[in-house]
Motif scaffolding. Structure first.
Motif, PDB file in Angstrom:
ATOM      1  N   ASP A  31       0.820  -1.208   0.000  1.00  0.00           N
ATOM      2  CA  ASP A  31       0.000   0.000   0.000  1.00  0.00           C
ATOM      3  C   ASP A  31       0.858   1.263   0.000  1.00  0.00           C
ATOM      4  OD1 ASP A  31       0.708  -0.690   2.685  1.00  0.00           O
ATOM      5  OD2 ASP A  31      -0.817   0.717   3.430  1.00  0.00           O
ATOM      6  N   LEU A  32       2.009   1.233   0.671  1.00  0.00           N
ATOM      7  CA  LEU A  32       2.920   2.379   0.653  1.00  0.00           C
ATOM      8  C   LEU A  32       3.504   2.571  -0.741  1.00  0.00           C
ATOM      9  CD1 LEU A  32       4.483   4.644   2.023  1.00  0.00           C
ATOM     10  CD2 LEU A  32       6.169   2.931   2.748  1.00  0.00           C
ATOM     11  N   HIS A  33       3.864   1.487  -1.384  1.00  0.00           N
ATOM     12  CA  HIS A  33       4.392   1.554  -2.749  1.00  0.00           C
ATOM     13  C   HIS A  33       3.360   2.170  -3.689  1.00  0.00           C
ATOM     14  CE1 HIS A  33       5.339  -0.123  -6.780  1.00  0.00           C
ATOM     15  NE2 HIS A  33       6.559   0.252  -6.420  1.00  0.00           N
ATOM     16  N   LYS A  34       2.121   1.743  -3.552  1.00  0.00           N
ATOM     17  CA  LYS A  34       1.049   2.279  -4.402  1.00  0.00           C
ATOM     18  C   LYS A  34       0.858   3.769  -4.150  1.00  0.00           C
ATOM     19  CE  LYS A  34      -3.769   1.532  -5.670  1.00  0.00           C
ATOM     20  NZ  LYS A  34      -4.949   0.687  -5.481  1.00  0.00           N
ATOM     21  N   ARG A  35       0.885   4.186  -2.879  1.00  0.00           N
ATOM     22  CA  ARG A  35       0.733   5.608  -2.553  1.00  0.00           C
ATOM     23  C   ARG A  35       1.896   6.423  -3.114  1.00  0.00           C
ATOM     24  NH1 ARG A  35       0.395   5.343   3.548  1.00  0.00           N
ATOM     25  NH2 ARG A  35       0.666   7.586   3.379  1.00  0.00           N
ATOM     26  N   LEU A  36       3.104   5.895  -3.042  1.00  0.00           N
ATOM     27  CA  LEU A  36       4.272   6.588  -3.604  1.00  0.00           C
ATOM     28  C   LEU A  36       4.122   6.760  -5.114  1.00  0.00           C
ATOM     29  CD1 LEU A  36       7.250   4.977  -1.689  1.00  0.00           C
ATOM     30  CD2 LEU A  36       6.730   7.424  -1.802  1.00  0.00           C
ATOM     31  N   LYS A  37       3.707   5.697  -5.797  1.00  0.00           N
ATOM     32  CA  LYS A  37       3.546   5.772  -7.253  1.00  0.00           C
ATOM     33  C   LYS A  37       2.454   6.763  -7.636  1.00  0.00           C
ATOM     34  CE  LYS A  37       4.270   2.657 -10.109  1.00  0.00           C
ATOM     35  NZ  LYS A  37       5.387   2.394 -10.959  1.00  0.00           N
ATOM     36  N   MET A  38       1.357   6.768  -6.913  1.00  0.00           N
ATOM     37  CA  MET A  38       0.267   7.698  -7.195  1.00  0.00           C
ATOM     38  C   MET A  38       0.717   9.144  -6.972  1.00  0.00           C
ATOM     39  SD  MET A  38      -2.279   5.964  -8.291  1.00  0.00           S
ATOM     40  CE  MET A  38      -3.585   7.143  -8.189  1.00  0.00           C
ATOM     41  N   GLN A  39       1.445   9.386  -5.881  1.00  0.00           N
ATOM     42  CA  GLN A  39       1.933  10.732  -5.600  1.00  0.00           C
ATOM     43  C   GLN A  39       2.910  11.185  -6.672  1.00  0.00           C
ATOM     44  OE1 GLN A  39       0.689  12.523  -3.022  1.00  0.00           O
ATOM     45  NE2 GLN A  39       1.757  14.283  -3.882  1.00  0.00           N
TER      46      GLN A  39
END
Length: 85
Positions: A53-61
Motif C-alpha cells: 500500500d505504501l508503494h502504491k501511494r508513492l507511485k500515485m503521488q
C-alpha cells in the motif's frame, strides 16, 4: 508451454535482415554502454521491501506531481536526515 510472440501486422510484413541477433549484439557491445539496470554515475542502487500500500501511494503521488518515485524517496530521505541534525 508454448511461447507466444506478439507481432504487429507491419512487423510481419517487414522484410527481415539477415544475420539475426548476432549483428545487434556486435553493434551494442561496441558502444560500451553501462549495464542495463546499473545505477547512474555517482549513484548507488538501493533495494528495500516496503508494504504494497505504501508503494502504491508513492507511485500515485509521483504521478500526480509528474516526478519519479526515486525523486520522492530522495527528497524524503534528505528531509529526514536534515531534521535529525
Amino acid at each position: 508451454m508454448e511461447q507466444i510472440d506478439f507481432v504487429t501486422v507491419e512487423e510481419q510484413q517487414r522484410p527481415r535482415k539477415r544475420g539475426g541477433s548476432q549483428a545487434v549484439t556486435e553493434k551494442t557491445s561496441a558502444k560500451k554502454s553501462p549495464r542495463q539496470g546499473a545505477a547512474r554515475e555517482g549513484y548507488r542502487r538501493l533495494t528495500a521491501d516496503i508494504p504494497a500500500d505504501l508503494h502504491k501511494r508513492l507511485k500515485m503521488q509521483a504521478l500526480m506531481e509528474d516526478r519519479s518515485v526515486t525523486e520522492l524517496i530522495v527528497q524524503a530521505a534528505e528531509s529526514f536526515l536534515r531534521n535529525r541534525d
